[in-house]
Structure formats: C-alpha cells, structure tokens
Design a protein around this motif. Structure first.
Motif, PDB file in Angstrom:
ATOM      1  N   UNK A  33      -5.549   2.453  42.252  1.00  0.00           N
ATOM      2  CA  UNK A  33      -6.671   2.258  41.339  1.00  0.00           C
ATOM      3  C   UNK A  33      -6.398   1.199  40.278  1.00  0.00           C
ATOM      4  N   UNK A  34      -5.190   0.697  40.205  1.00  0.00           N
ATOM      5  CA  UNK A  34      -4.808  -0.255  39.166  1.00  0.00           C
ATOM      6  C   UNK A  34      -4.882  -1.673  39.698  1.00  0.00           C
ATOM      7  N   UNK A  35      -4.912  -2.687  38.812  1.00  0.00           N
ATOM      8  CA  UNK A  35      -4.874  -4.078  39.279  1.00  0.00           C
ATOM      9  C   UNK A  35      -3.681  -4.330  40.190  1.00  0.00           C
ATOM     10  N   UNK A  36      -3.870  -5.200  41.188  1.00  0.00           N
ATOM     11  CA  UNK A  36      -2.869  -5.381  42.235  1.00  0.00           C
ATOM     12  C   UNK A  36      -1.511  -5.795  41.666  1.00  0.00           C
ATOM     13  N   UNK A  37      -1.510  -6.744  40.748  1.00  0.00           N
ATOM     14  CA  UNK A  37      -0.232  -7.214  40.203  1.00  0.00           C
ATOM     15  C   UNK A  37       0.517  -6.091  39.489  1.00  0.00           C
ATOM     16  N   UNK A  38      -0.213  -5.302  38.704  1.00  0.00           N
ATOM     17  CA  UNK A  38       0.412  -4.193  37.996  1.00  0.00           C
ATOM     18  C   UNK A  38       0.868  -3.108  38.969  1.00  0.00           C
ATOM     19  N   UNK A  39       0.073  -2.823  39.987  1.00  0.00           N
ATOM     20  CA  UNK A  39       0.422  -1.786  40.957  1.00  0.00           C
ATOM     21  C   UNK A  39       1.689  -2.160  41.720  1.00  0.00           C
ATOM     22  N   UNK A  40       1.763  -3.398  42.184  1.00  0.00           N
ATOM     23  CA  UNK A  40       2.966  -3.822  42.916  1.00  0.00           C
ATOM     24  C   UNK A  40       4.195  -3.776  42.016  1.00  0.00           C
ATOM     25  N   UNK A  41       4.044  -4.196  40.774  1.00  0.00           N
ATOM     26  CA  UNK A  41       5.173  -4.170  39.848  1.00  0.00           C
ATOM     27  C   UNK A  41       5.675  -2.767  39.575  1.00  0.00           C
ATOM     28  N   UNK A  42       4.735  -1.831  39.348  1.00  0.00           N
ATOM     29  CA  UNK A  42       5.142  -0.447  39.082  1.00  0.00           C
ATOM     30  C   UNK A  42       5.747   0.200  40.325  1.00  0.00           C
ATOM     31  N   UNK A  43       5.181  -0.089  41.493  1.00  0.00           N
ATOM     32  CA  UNK A  43       5.729   0.475  42.714  1.00  0.00           C
ATOM     33  C   UNK A  43       7.148  -0.009  42.992  1.00  0.00           C
ATOM     34  N   UNK A  44       7.372  -1.320  42.825  1.00  0.00           N
ATOM     35  CA  UNK A  44       8.719  -1.855  43.024  1.00  0.00           C
ATOM     36  C   UNK A  44       9.703  -1.279  42.006  1.00  0.00           C
ATOM     37  N   UNK A  45       9.243  -1.127  40.764  1.00  0.00           N
ATOM     38  CA  UNK A  45      10.114  -0.552  39.733  1.00  0.00           C
ATOM     39  C   UNK A  45      10.507   0.876  40.081  1.00  0.00           C
ATOM     40  N   UNK A  46       9.558   1.665  40.569  1.00  0.00           N
ATOM     41  CA  UNK A  46       9.863   3.053  40.933  1.00  0.00           C
ATOM     42  C   UNK A  46      10.920   3.111  42.032  1.00  0.00           C
ATOM     43  N   UNK A  47      10.799   2.238  43.038  1.00  0.00           N
ATOM     44  CA  UNK A  47      11.783   2.233  44.130  1.00  0.00           C
ATOM     45  C   UNK A  47      13.167   1.844  43.622  1.00  0.00           C
ATOM     46  N   UNK A  48      13.228   0.825  42.769  1.00  0.00           N
ATOM     47  CA  UNK A  48      14.518   0.382  42.238  1.00  0.00           C
ATOM     48  C   UNK A  48      15.142   1.464  41.357  1.00  0.00           C
ATOM     49  N   UNK A  49      14.342   2.111  40.526  1.00  0.00           N
ATOM     50  CA  UNK A  49      14.872   3.149  39.643  1.00  0.00           C
ATOM     51  C   UNK A  49      15.407   4.339  40.434  1.00  0.00           C
ATOM     52  N   UNK A  50      14.689   4.742  41.502  1.00  0.00           N
ATOM     53  CA  UNK A  50      15.162   5.866  42.303  1.00  0.00           C
ATOM     54  C   UNK A  50      16.496   5.540  42.981  1.00  0.00           C
ATOM     55  N   UNK A  51      16.625   4.289  43.454  1.00  0.00           N
ATOM     56  CA  UNK A  51      17.883   3.897  44.106  1.00  0.00           C
ATOM     57  C   UNK A  51      19.020   3.778  43.094  1.00  0.00           C
ATOM     58  N   UNK A  52      18.724   3.230  41.899  1.00  0.00           N
ATOM     59  CA  UNK A  52      19.773   3.019  40.903  1.00  0.00           C
ATOM     60  C   UNK A  52      20.311   4.335  40.355  1.00  0.00           C
TER      61      UNK A  52
END
Length: 648
Positions: A33-52
């Motif tokens: 539901x969020x703007x594409x740029x913001x959605x992709x950024x938050x999704x990538x951040x979530x994946x990196x944080x879970x791995x880190x």
C-alpha cells in the motif's frame, strides 16, 4: 525484579523462521500500500536486519541509530504532514527493524504481537481482497508460530505435530470462530456515517484533481488501475458520447488551470436537455478528493453531492472509500444560452504579457472571420488536424507554453491541446473554458458494466456560441480520435489478436472478481443490511433491535465455540480418540456403547449378539481399561494402532 522465564529460553531454528515469516507476511500487507520506492527500501531493510541479527541482537546504540534513520527516510517521502499513510509507513519501518532484538522466546512473542498490528493498519489504506488475503495469511502464520513457541517453552518441540498438522489445528480454530465472524459481519449494526474519523492521507492517491498543468498528468496517463465502474440501466451511450465530466477550469495563470471558487456558490446554469436520457450507476474507487464525475451533463444530483454553476459535481466528504452513486444524464441541446456579463469576462481572461504569438494569430483570425465565432472554432480544429500530432513525450513548458506548443512543438496530449485551444479562443474573443474528466471506457461482458481507468483521464474544452450556449469541442479528438473513441483492448478484441485478447479477457475476469468483492463485502452498508433483514422477515429493526439480534446470535456462536473446544479437549488424547472411533464403527451396526456401560460390559453385550470377533473386542477393551484407568504410563502406540485397525 527477576526476569520472566521465557526471557532466557533460546529460540530453535524452526520457531525463529516461523516468527520471521509471520512478521514478513504482516509487513508485506503494509508494503503493497506504500509508494514503490519506500516499500522496496523497507522490505530490503527488513531482510538485511533479520540476517544481521540471526546469531545475536544488534547493539542498542545501533538500533537507536537505525530507528532514527528509518523515521527520517519515511518522512522524506511522505513529508511532515501526518496522515494515515504516514502512520502506516512508520509502523512498517519499526516492524522492519524489530527483528534486530529478537533472540529469546519473549522477544519472539513481542515481535508477533507487534506484527499483528500491521494487517489491521493496512485496512486503513485499502480494503481489497489482496489486503484481506495477506492479513488472513499473517494471522494464520502467527497462530502456528505461537503454537511452536508454546511447545518450545515446554521443551516439547520434538514431540509436537508436524507443520501441516499445526496448520490443520489452526484451521480448525478459524472454522470454530467463523459463525461469530459472520454474525458480526451480517448483524452488527452498521451506521450511515463512521463513529470516528481517521486522518487523511499525506500522499495523494492517483486521480483527477482540480488543477491542470500541461505535462502534469504523465503518471495518470500510464496508470491502468480502475477509476470507476459504470452500469447502465436501459439505453447506453456510444463510446464517443462517454465524456465523464469532472472539474471545470476557468482561471489561467500562464501555466496552470484551476476552477474559480466563487462559481461554486452559484446555482447551476439553465440547460435544455436533449431527448436522449441515460440512467446509470457509477462505482467510484477511493480518491480522498471531493471531485465526482458524471456523464455529460447530469440531470439529477444524488444525495450527498452538489452541482456548481458549470455542472461540476462535488461531494460533501472526501471519497476515502468505495462509493456508489445513482445518476441520470442527458446531452444538452442548449447550455446556458444567455451568458451573464460577469461570466463572459471570466471566460475571456488571460494573463498579461504571455504568449504574444498566439495573441497575434488570434487577432488576425478575428479580423478575417468577423463576428463568426463558429468559423474561428472550425479554423482552429482544421489547423490542429492538419499539422499536429499526439504524443506523451513532451518537454516541460516554458514561460510562453502555448506559443511553444502551437508554433514550435506541435505535438502533445490532451492537456496541451485543451490549454492551447482555450488560450487561442480567448485571445480571439470567444468565451471558453477547460473541462477535465474521463472519456470512454472498456465494456466487461462478464458483469455487463464499463470500466473507466485512470489512463482514460482527459481534458477537453467548451466554447460559448450565440444561441447555442456552451458547446463541447475536443481538439485532441481532431488529431487522435483513436485516443478518445477507441482503445487498444477494443481493437485487439475486434481483430482477434490472440495474445492481447487473452490479456484483456484475464483483466475482465480479474476486475469482475474485484467488483464482486466490492459488492459483497465493501458495499454491504446500512441500507444493504436493512434490505437483507427485510427479505428475511425482520422489518423495522432499528439499531437497538439489531444490537439485540446480534447479541443473541453472538451468544449462540460463543456457546457453540465453547462446546466444540470442550469436546476437542476431551478428544485431545489420541488413545481416547481411537476408542471413540471404534465405538462409532460399532454404532453403525446398531451396537453403540451406552453412556453408562464400562468397556468390559459393552464388550460382553456385543459378544452376546455377535460372537464372531468377540475375542478381539474383549482384548481391546481390557487393554484400553488398563491403559486408561490403571495409570499405565507405558507406550500406547501399539494399542492405538490396534484400535484403528479393528473393523467389525
């Protein structure tokens, strides 16, 4: 104060994966539901944080820095104006970095509880089937994860059921709660207006606005999402008659067109409608704006809307949810034939010292045409038809945008054509204005309705001619009639182009399903609820009567849930479950065990009526009684298998 016991319980790999998967699904319901740029950024951040943070939580200071950076990133996109989308984006940002502090059982439960807010927040932005599906998937995954965490706390992960069995258990819980959910949906009193308000969006949805700047509709002209759906009752207009009238723009500052606010307070201008009339209903997708379109020209005004002097329609509250409007329209034969002097001056105003070449050409044409305004209109259309082209690839307008378009570029789309045409007509002394809205539509044979998409947004003009009044003139149709009166989908279906026709058919099916969702779920309002109950014989129920009816059915549903849960508790023991199923097999032969009979008494009664196989039942009953009542803690698996295999 001592720490809770679950704060020291380390997570096993499976429980961590279920927890993170649940958080990911819940986060996804917000990201779509969020703007594409913001959605992709938050999704990538979530994946990196879970791995880190897989091995150990990140340091507290680093988590504070990450949280601050995420908030800054969200506000850089949404701005400082707080809205529903701003709050949802901040929730998504916090959920994206929450896994950085997840290592124990307590942390996982905290993450799951926090993640469950996301699907409910997503409903503030959209109530479509995708949001519902992601929310339901997140809830189901969360229940499975909580089951695993409970087993982990009891150190019973190895003895717990497999994943598919866990899903089955969760599915049973959902089915048990289904009657209460249906009672709440169908019978809970629905109000014509919400009990509380929610903030508007900080970022505007795509859709018509009350301002037009040449070159500003590029995003809208490539957006294939539906803007409205229309169903006609009776006569249906031709495609070239489908002009969906929206905001009418009078004021021009040399760059942008806007409505005149003072004209909204005037009553609608006099109109003599044609003999043709159209009766229809439009289903408008949420826009968070107050502009409402209608087939040109509306002859009736639905409740909750109002017409301005120029027949632009506005609603009293923003269109923040799906709405339906029943209307009637007819093409005008005469539209405001006696133009007041104040409106004439308004329709001739142009900014000073702008577009000198256009002014010079208009003055020349006026001298050559004399008082014949219609000749000026025809001459301009002939010029556009002969020398201009339609394209979306246009440069940004300069100071003298109309001069650049008419004499240098000679190509553009509807914003350029309508703006330049009105400036040329006004410079020649012909009252004119810009009208925005939509044109055409795609017929969906599955539901018998028309789909008008965002890319069907259009701008045309109206010129005032003596004895006729306002007359629609579409300069874009003069150079690109296929853009207005034809569509790519129509040509594909007419020509039998297999691949594109297949895509169009898929789109028809998809939109038909979405419309069904809108009708059955989103469109179930207070009036629909009243009509449903009246068909069932419940007439004249007010909100109080509905509340009593809902309370009655809710109590019945809760009683049914309690009975099933208690029965499930009794049947949780696999040995007892196998014994009851054996009794059910004998019951089909008329040999059911009576409630007062012991296992041995029942076996003796069965043996008296059916001696064959009695020894097996005697043996099973003795073994069951010993296992059940003699506190035998041995392995019951062999007995369970024997009970399952025995068929009388």
């Amino acid at each position: 104060m001592p720490k809770p016991a679950d704060a020291n319980v380390a997570l096993d790999t499976g429980s961590r994966l279920w927890t993170l998967a649940t958080a990911a699904v819940c986060l996804l319901s917000l990201l779509v539901q969020l703007p594409a740029s913001l959605a992709w950024g938050l999704g990538a951040t979530a994946a990196v944080m879970a791995a880190a943070a897989w091995r150990r939580p990140l340091p507290v200071l680093l988590r504070i820095v990450l949280a601050t950076a995420m908030m800054a990133a969200v506000l850089s996109v949404t701005g400082l104006r707080f809205g529903r989308d701003t709050g949802c984006a901040l929730l998504a940002a916090m959920l994206a970095i929450k896994p950085t502090e997840t290592s124990s059982l307590r942390d996982s439960r905290s993450l799951l509880g926090f993640a469950m807010f996301a699907p409910f927040a997503a409903f503030l932005l959209d109530q479509g089937p995708l949001t519902m599906s992601l929310g339901l998937l997140g809830v189901l995954s969360g229940l499975v994860a909580l089951q695993r965490l409970a087993d982990a706390e009891a150190d019973a992960i190895a003895d717990g059921p497999p994943p598919l069995r866990r899903l089955g258990l969760v599915g049973k819980l959902v089915v048990i709660g289904l009657p209460l959910m249906l009672a709440a949906f169908w019978l809970f009193p629905r109000f014509s207006s919400p009990l509380w308000g929610v903030p508007e969006r900080a970022l505007a949805r795509p859709g018509l606005s009350d301002e037009m700047t040449p070159g500003g509709w590029l995003d809208l002209m490539t957006d294939e999402s539906p803007a409205l759906r229309v169903q006609f009752f009776g006569a249906t207009p031709r495609t070239d008659q489908m002009y969906w009238r929206g905001p009418v723009l009078w004021d021009f500052d040399g760059r942008s067109w806007t409505p005149s606010p003072w004209l909204r307070t005037l009553p609608p201008a006099p109109v003599t409608p044609d003999n043709t009339a159209w009766d229809y209903q439009i289903e408008v997708e949420p826009t968070d704006r107050r502009q409402l379109v209608a087939l040109d020209l509306p002859t009736t005004v639905p409740e909750g809307a109002q017409l301005s002097m120029d027949y632009a329609m506005r609603v009293r509250v923003p269109l923040s949810s799906l709405t339906r409007w029943r209307m009637r329209s007819a093409p005008p034969s005469r539209f405001d034939p006696q133009l007041p002097q104040a409106l004439r001056q308004q329709a001739l105003q142009l900014p000073q010292d702008s577009n000198p070449r256009t002014r010079a050409l208009a003055a020349q044409w006026r001298r050559e045409a004399g008082a014949n305004d219609a000749a000026l209109v025809d001459r301009a259309l002939a010029w556009i038809r002969a020398e201009f082209a339609y394209t979306l690839d246009t440069p940004l307008p300069g100071r003298h945008a109309v001069d650049e378009f008419l004499f240098d570029q000679k190509q553009g789309y509807c914003e350029h054509f309508s703006s330049a045409f009105v400036v040329l007509m006004r410079a020649a002394g012909v009252p004119s204005r810009v009208v925005t809205g939509y044109t055409g539509g795609i017929y969906n044979p599955l539901g018998g309705y028309w789909i008008v998409r965002q890319l069907d947004a259009h701008a045309w003009t109206e010129v005032w001619l003596p004895e006729r009044g306002w007359v629609r003139v579409d300069p874009t149709a003069a150079v690109a009639p296929e853009r207005i009166y034809d569509t790519l989908e129509d040509r594909a279906l007419a020509g039998g182009v297999g691949g594109l026709a297949g895509l169009t058919n898929f789109g028809n099916v998809s939109d038909w399903l979405r419309r069904g969702w809108n009708d059955l779920v989103l469109g179930f309002d207070a009036s629909r609820q009243t009509r449903m109950l009246e068909r069932l014989g419940a007439h004249g129920l007010g909100s109080g009567g509905l509340g009593v009816l809902f309370g009655l059915f809710a109590l019945l549903a809760l009683g049914w849930m309690a009975w099933l849960l208690a029965r499930g508790e009794r049947e949780r023991d696999p040995l007892l479950r196998a014994w009851h199923r054996l009794g059910a097999r004998y019951a089909r032969l008329g040999l059911a065990r009576e409630p007062h009979e012991t296992a041995g008494d029942w076996a003796r009664r069965v043996a008296a009526r059916r001696p064959q196989g009695a020894s097996v039942l005697f043996s099973l009953s003795r073994r069951f009684a010993a296992a059940r009542y003699a506190a035998n803690e041995g392995d019951h698996r062999a007995l369970i298998e024997d009970l399952r295999r025995h068929h009388p």
